[in-house]
Design a protein around this motif. Structure first.
Motif, PDB file in Angstrom:
ATOM      1  N   HIS A  99       0.855  -1.183   0.000  1.00  0.00           N
ATOM      2  CA  HIS A  99       0.000   0.000   0.000  1.00  0.00           C
ATOM      3  C   HIS A  99       0.894   1.237   0.000  1.00  0.00           C
ATOM      4  CE1 HIS A  99      -3.540  -2.474   1.014  1.00  0.00           C
ATOM      5  NE2 HIS A  99      -2.693  -3.160   1.766  1.00  0.00           N
ATOM      6  N   LYS A 100       0.434   2.314  -0.646  1.00  0.00           N
ATOM      7  CA  LYS A 100       1.244   3.518  -0.761  1.00  0.00           C
ATOM      8  C   LYS A 100       0.493   4.732  -0.226  1.00  0.00           C
ATOM      9  CE  LYS A 100       3.919   1.989  -4.784  1.00  0.00           C
ATOM     10  NZ  LYS A 100       4.316   2.301  -6.181  1.00  0.00           N
ATOM     11  N   VAL A 101       1.151   5.442   0.690  1.00  0.00           N
ATOM     12  CA  VAL A 101       0.610   6.688   1.238  1.00  0.00           C
ATOM     13  C   VAL A 101       1.101   7.834   0.366  1.00  0.00           C
ATOM     14  CG1 VAL A 101       0.529   8.211   3.243  1.00  0.00           C
ATOM     15  CG2 VAL A 101       0.614   5.732   3.562  1.00  0.00           C
ATOM     16  N   ASP A 102       0.186   8.688  -0.089  1.00  0.00           N
ATOM     17  CA  ASP A 102       0.577   9.771  -1.000  1.00  0.00           C
ATOM     18  C   ASP A 102       1.723  10.608  -0.426  1.00  0.00           C
ATOM     19  OD1 ASP A 102      -1.242   9.003  -2.871  1.00  0.00           O
ATOM     20  OD2 ASP A 102      -2.735  10.517  -2.363  1.00  0.00           O
ATOM     21  N   MET A 103       1.543  11.123   0.802  1.00  0.00           N
ATOM     22  CA  MET A 103       2.591  11.927   1.448  1.00  0.00           C
ATOM     23  C   MET A 103       2.601  11.600   2.934  1.00  0.00           C
ATOM     24  SD  MET A 103       2.150  15.633  -0.461  1.00  0.00           S
ATOM     25  CE  MET A 103       3.874  16.090  -0.250  1.00  0.00           C
ATOM     26  N   LEU A 104       3.796  11.464   3.496  1.00  0.00           N
ATOM     27  CA  LEU A 104       3.929  11.124   4.914  1.00  0.00           C
ATOM     28  C   LEU A 104       4.793  12.157   5.619  1.00  0.00           C
ATOM     29  CD1 LEU A 104       3.209   9.014   7.090  1.00  0.00           C
ATOM     30  CD2 LEU A 104       5.351   7.855   6.542  1.00  0.00           C
ATOM     31  N   PHE A 105       4.302  12.632   6.768  1.00  0.00           N
ATOM     32  CA  PHE A 105       5.010  13.622   7.578  1.00  0.00           C
ATOM     33  C   PHE A 105       5.077  13.131   9.028  1.00  0.00           C
ATOM     34  CE2 PHE A 105       3.074  15.818   4.063  1.00  0.00           C
ATOM     35  CZ  PHE A 105       3.977  16.794   3.699  1.00  0.00           C
ATOM     36  N   PHE A 106       5.870  13.846   9.818  1.00  0.00           N
ATOM     37  CA  PHE A 106       5.871  13.645  11.268  1.00  0.00           C
ATOM     38  C   PHE A 106       5.721  15.017  11.912  1.00  0.00           C
ATOM     39  CE2 PHE A 106       7.787  13.249  15.485  1.00  0.00           C
ATOM     40  CZ  PHE A 106       7.146  12.102  15.953  1.00  0.00           C
ATOM     41  N   HIS A 107       4.825  15.110  12.910  1.00  0.00           N
ATOM     42  CA  HIS A 107       4.648  16.374  13.608  1.00  0.00           C
ATOM     43  C   HIS A 107       5.269  16.270  14.989  1.00  0.00           C
ATOM     44  CE1 HIS A 107       2.745  19.807  15.630  1.00  0.00           C
ATOM     45  NE2 HIS A 107       2.666  20.324  14.410  1.00  0.00           N
ATOM     46  N   ARG A 108       6.244  17.145  15.268  1.00  0.00           N
ATOM     47  CA  ARG A 108       6.998  17.057  16.517  1.00  0.00           C
ATOM     48  C   ARG A 108       6.148  17.330  17.743  1.00  0.00           C
ATOM     49  NH1 ARG A 108      11.930  20.977  15.663  1.00  0.00           N
ATOM     50  NH2 ARG A 108      10.255  22.197  14.735  1.00  0.00           N
ATOM     51  N   GLY A 109       5.262  18.319  17.662  1.00  0.00           N
ATOM     52  CA  GLY A 109       4.441  18.650  18.820  1.00  0.00           C
ATOM     53  C   GLY A 109       3.445  17.563  19.158  1.00  0.00           C
ATOM     54  N   LEU A 110       2.775  17.043  18.139  1.00  0.00           N
ATOM     55  CA  LEU A 110       1.813  15.962  18.350  1.00  0.00           C
ATOM     56  C   LEU A 110       2.496  14.624  18.578  1.00  0.00           C
ATOM     57  CD1 LEU A 110      -0.741  16.869  15.533  1.00  0.00           C
ATOM     58  CD2 LEU A 110      -1.208  16.903  17.994  1.00  0.00           C
ATOM     59  N   ARG A 111       3.752  14.519  18.162  1.00  0.00           N
ATOM     60  CA  ARG A 111       4.511  13.272  18.197  1.00  0.00           C
ATOM     61  C   ARG A 111       3.726  12.165  17.490  1.00  0.00           C
ATOM     62  NH1 ARG A 111       8.987  13.188  19.844  1.00  0.00           N
ATOM     63  NH2 ARG A 111       9.081  10.893  19.900  1.00  0.00           N
ATOM     64  N   SER A 112       3.301  12.483  16.276  1.00  0.00           N
ATOM     65  CA  SER A 112       2.505  11.549  15.489  1.00  0.00           C
ATOM     66  C   SER A 112       2.951  11.561  14.033  1.00  0.00           C
ATOM     67  CB  SER A 112       1.019  11.921  15.529  1.00  0.00           C
ATOM     68  OG  SER A 112       0.479  11.795  16.819  1.00  0.00           O
ATOM     69  N   LEU A 113       2.908  10.392  13.406  1.00  0.00           N
ATOM     70  CA  LEU A 113       3.029  10.323  11.962  1.00  0.00           C
ATOM     71  C   LEU A 113       1.753  10.907  11.361  1.00  0.00           C
ATOM     72  CD1 LEU A 113       4.444   6.702  11.690  1.00  0.00           C
ATOM     73  CD2 LEU A 113       5.661   8.774  10.986  1.00  0.00           C
ATOM     74  N   VAL A 114       1.876  11.638  10.260  1.00  0.00           N
ATOM     75  CA  VAL A 114       0.717  12.258   9.618  1.00  0.00           C
ATOM     76  C   VAL A 114       0.688  11.824   8.157  1.00  0.00           C
ATOM     77  CG1 VAL A 114      -0.421  14.405   8.980  1.00  0.00           C
ATOM     78  CG2 VAL A 114       0.802  14.245  11.161  1.00  0.00           C
ATOM     79  N   ALA A 115      -0.332  11.057   7.807  1.00  0.00           N
ATOM     80  CA  ALA A 115      -0.504  10.595   6.432  1.00  0.00           C
ATOM     81  C   ALA A 115      -1.471  11.524   5.702  1.00  0.00           C
ATOM     82  CB  ALA A 115      -1.052   9.169   6.425  1.00  0.00           C
ATOM     83  N   ILE A 116      -1.095  11.938   4.497  1.00  0.00           N
ATOM     84  CA  ILE A 116      -1.959  12.808   3.693  1.00  0.00           C
ATOM     85  C   ILE A 116      -2.320  12.094   2.397  1.00  0.00           C
ATOM     86  CG2 ILE A 116      -2.052  14.954   2.363  1.00  0.00           C
ATOM     87  CD1 ILE A 116      -0.510  16.323   4.514  1.00  0.00           C
ATOM     88  N   ASP A 117      -3.611  11.998   2.145  1.00  0.00           N
ATOM     89  CA  ASP A 117      -4.117  11.380   0.926  1.00  0.00           C
ATOM     90  C   ASP A 117      -4.700  12.483   0.043  1.00  0.00           C
ATOM     91  OD1 ASP A 117      -4.612   9.292  -0.765  1.00  0.00           O
ATOM     92  OD2 ASP A 117      -6.490   8.667   0.190  1.00  0.00           O
ATOM     93  N   LEU A 118      -4.170  12.630  -1.167  1.00  0.00           N
ATOM     94  CA  LEU A 118      -4.580  13.708  -2.077  1.00  0.00           C
ATOM     95  C   LEU A 118      -5.668  13.237  -3.038  1.00  0.00           C
ATOM     96  CD1 LEU A 118      -1.010  14.982  -2.983  1.00  0.00           C
ATOM     97  CD2 LEU A 118      -2.633  16.137  -1.498  1.00  0.00           C
ATOM     98  N   LYS A 119      -6.716  14.049  -3.157  1.00  0.00           N
ATOM     99  CA  LYS A 119      -7.805  13.733  -4.068  1.00  0.00           C
ATOM    100  C   LYS A 119      -8.138  14.980  -4.894  1.00  0.00           C
ATOM    101  CE  LYS A 119      -8.309   9.597  -2.428  1.00  0.00           C
ATOM    102  NZ  LYS A 119      -7.909   8.424  -3.249  1.00  0.00           N
ATOM    103  N   ILE A 120      -8.315  14.796  -6.218  1.00  0.00           N
ATOM    104  CA  ILE A 120      -8.656  15.935  -7.059  1.00  0.00           C
ATOM    105  C   ILE A 120     -10.173  16.101  -7.169  1.00  0.00           C
ATOM    106  CG2 ILE A 120      -6.541  15.819  -8.416  1.00  0.00           C
ATOM    107  CD1 ILE A 120      -8.186  14.392 -10.606  1.00  0.00           C
ATOM    108  N   SER A 121     -10.912  15.156  -6.603  1.00  0.00           N
ATOM    109  CA  SER A 121     -12.374  15.203  -6.668  1.00  0.00           C
ATOM    110  C   SER A 121     -12.940  15.667  -5.331  1.00  0.00           C
ATOM    111  CB  SER A 121     -12.918  13.818  -7.003  1.00  0.00           C
ATOM    112  OG  SER A 121     -12.568  12.896  -5.980  1.00  0.00           O
ATOM    113  N   GLU A 122     -14.264  15.798  -5.278  1.00  0.00           N
ATOM    114  CA  GLU A 122     -14.909  16.112  -4.014  1.00  0.00           C
ATOM    115  C   GLU A 122     -14.854  14.891  -3.100  1.00  0.00           C
ATOM    116  OE1 GLU A 122     -18.972  17.090  -4.661  1.00  0.00           O
ATOM    117  OE2 GLU A 122     -19.461  15.192  -5.612  1.00  0.00           O
ATOM    118  N   PHE A 123     -15.056  15.126  -1.802  1.00  0.00           N
ATOM    119  CA  PHE A 123     -14.964  14.055  -0.817  1.00  0.00           C
ATOM    120  C   PHE A 123     -15.970  12.940  -1.088  1.00  0.00           C
ATOM    121  CE2 PHE A 123     -16.624  12.162   3.108  1.00  0.00           C
ATOM    122  CZ  PHE A 123     -15.470  11.564   3.594  1.00  0.00           C
ATOM    123  N   GLN A 124     -15.474  11.686  -0.920  1.00  0.00           N
ATOM    124  CA  GLN A 124     -16.336  10.521  -1.014  1.00  0.00           C
ATOM    125  C   GLN A 124     -16.117   9.646   0.214  1.00  0.00           C
ATOM    126  OE1 GLN A 124     -16.151   8.502  -4.850  1.00  0.00           O
ATOM    127  NE2 GLN A 124     -15.524  10.412  -5.862  1.00  0.00           N
TER     128      GLN A 124
END
Length: 275
Positions: free
Chosen positions: A160-185
């Motif tokens: 499986h592939k996550v579009d973009m992956l970040f880490f937030h130091r304050g939250l101490r959490s991995l943050v996965a971002i999924d990009l969509k060009i359409s409206e929410f489904q």
């Protein structure tokens, strides 16, 4: 007894602050770690009600140092975390982390810096964001560290592939971002829930908080989002984005580009060591 001068002063401050306080407050404070007690005194002073609230919440919900400090900064004792139709943070995260997450993540992101003026594919959108990751990080806010795009998660022979992956130091959490060009489904939520389960199972460290997912869509309806999130236990938020630059920002961008171009021309015209 091996105590430092600072420890002695802290003990005196503790006694002076609480020796005539209500018994309920003294009992609540007494079970806290020494660091937490000193931080409560430093940040809240003579506010008995606030100190009682954070003392009780720290014990009841097992807050660590960072969560307690963030809760105080957000003044959670004045107003409890409100429900946000764009995410389920208040339902699945501890109060302090939920409030902090709502501060960190926006409801709408402005990605006008990408210069998009016509329809675009999701992979192209991702490519442009990666190319201008510094601007995207600025739009996300402080505390984010970029890990990568198309981040691969392998589990039991499936990829499986996550579009973009970040880490937030304050939250101490991995943050996965999924990009969509359409409206929410609604089905986007199930896919993100899978990503977060895999991240927590495969990559989250023991000292980190649960991974958080953000679904970035061209459009969203908060009522539909709230219904789609119902029943999911992973922290997921949905945000939309704007690709067109507002006039004031466009003017600034043009001015910056002209200034940068003029500087490049000037640098080329200046002789290098007389050559």
């Amino acid at each position: 007894m091996g105590m430092s001068e600072r420890n002695l002063w802290d003990m005196k401050r503790f006694y002076t602050r609480f020796h005539i306080s209500d018994s309920k407050l003294r009992q609540a404070v007494a079970v806290l770690p020494w660091w937490n007690i000193n931080k409560l005194i430093s940040m809240l002073g003579d506010d008995d009600e606030a100190i009682l609230y954070y003392s009780q919440q720290t014990i009841a919900k097992g807050w660590g140092r960072d969560l307690m400090v963030n809760a105080i900064k957000l003044e959670m004792h004045k107003s409890q975390t409100s429900s946000n139709g764009s995410n389920n943070f208040a339902l699945v995260l501890p109060d302090a982390q939920a409030a902090y997450a709502n501060e960190v993540f926006k409801d709408t992101y402005n990605m006008g810096f990408l210069g998009v003026t016509e329809p675009i594919l999701e992979l192209e959108l991702e490519k442009r964001l990666v190319e201008k990751i510094k601007q995207f990080l600025l739009e996300l806010g402080q505390g984010f560290t970029y890990i990568g795009n198309q981040h691969v998660l392998n589990y039991r022979g499936k990829e499986h592939k996550v579009d973009m992956l970040f880490f937030h130091r304050g939250l101490r959490s991995l943050v996965a971002i999924d990009l969509k060009i359409s409206e929410f489904q609604a089905e986007y939520v199930g896919k993100m829930n899978l990503y977060l389960s895999l991240l927590d199972k495969l990559e989250k460290r023991d000292d980190e908080n649960p991974s958080i997912g953000i679904i970035l869509c061209a459009e969203k309806d908060n009522v539909e989002v709230e219904l789609a999130l119902d029943g999911f236990t992973k922290p997921i938020g949905v945000a939309d984005y704007k690709l067109i630059i507002p006039k004031n920002e466009l003017k600034q961008l043009i001015n910056d580009e002209i200034k940068s171009f003029n500087q490049e021309v000037s640098d080329r015209l200046i002789p290098d060591n007389g050559k």
